[in-house]
Scaffold this active site. Sequence first.
Site: not given
Lengths: 278, 205
Positions: B16, B43, B136
């Site tokens: 991310s 992401h 995540d």
Amino acid sequence: MQNLENQNIELQLLLQAIYLKYGYDFRQYAKASIKRRVLYHLEKHHLSNISQMQHRLLHDVAFFDSLLLDMSVNVTEMFRDPACYRVLRKEVLPALKDFPHIKIWHAGCATGEEVYSMAILLKEMGLYERTQIYATDINEKVLKQAKEGVFPISRLRQYTQNYQKAGGTESFSDYYHAQYEHVVMDRKLRKNILFSDHNLATDNVFGEMHLILCRNVLIYFDRGLQNRVLNLFDEALIKSGFLCLGSKESLNFSTVTEHFDVIAKTEKVYRKKNEEKT
Amino acid sequence: MSQRENQFQAVVIGASAGGIHALQQVLMPLPADFPLPIIVVQHLHPDAGAYLPQLLDNKCQLKVKQADEKEFVQAGWVYLAPPAYHLLIEEDHSLSLSLEAPVSYSRPSVDVLFESAIFAYGKRLIGIILTGANSDGALGIKKIKQAGGYVIVQAPETAEADAMPKAAIAAVAGNQAVDKILALDQIGQYLLQWVNRNFLGIRMK
């Protein structure tokens, strides 16, 4: 590993049971995503395995209805992918404007946001009055929502932006009125929209179409079912009719690729060739 | 159980915040004939387009592309989830996209990719978590370990954002623990050695 194998068998049996009992055919849906959604539903209802779920859904219609909602992905928005609507406005609808009567099929319309978007586009181009839109989905619950045309006000800002990016010529606020936490779409937009139940996996063509939109539906199907559906669209379209898919979908793996020209590569707009099939 | 059972078949990576730099560091040392497909969730902003796969493709010896739905993964390729879509791997090793709701506020979600990869590859899977400012991937890492796969996490002190690697390490702490915690600049080289040893070792039998 043993566990995983059993789970796959249970999943296949579940899909078979749903088909036999309720007629919804998920057997050719892309497995990874359908499995995720079934397991999500399993957890939500504190069931310990898919076989338990199968037993329950055979005997409990309400339980099946809630599963059905979880099994189809009903994510949509007004003027989703605005660039696609610009192509519709500039290239697709002008090519249809000389037909006395225009028929549009929106397959897999979910809660209807994109259908109302199309209605707005047609109004602004002066084509609405001679157009019939068929908006179909497998799920009656979402169709009911689509018919009502009531959407959460929280998304309005994004919808307004999308409308502007899509080349809207009026003020988006002309098309709805706000009611507490919701917006209610202008009733006049609904006049020529027929919402009805249609299953792409099992049902057939129901008329000749000038334009078919089926966006972000095929991604949930396996190659075999994708091909079935694309053949269905090919059959339903008039010569030189248009097909509009989701931005990550294409005709590439289907047997109808050769029957279409690419109108807009990124926006996934295709046009059926004006020639006899060989 | 044959020895082949141990052979790895794919690498999945989640990243991310800070991931664009970290992915370059990890992927650049890998040769064009790296024997496993690599599938990545990074992401990104929904409107990010295909900038990242292009950037990585320019810098890496491996070929890098944005994942297309229904394509089969192949060795020598890195596949990145398109912005705003979940990326899943089918049991026939083809890729699927989905617009299901975000998971832990993320779409694409690392957990969604990892979970589907476990169904597709079982224990023949290597999972890697890099830098990121959320959690995540932690659940996915835990499940990869439970399935018997191999797990590498970027050392939090070398991460631009340490929340994601920390969450991944914490998710498996206590019972199994991650297999390797490595500084960013060591991950690519280590992955290459580890895969070569396991992959070639079995081939030579």
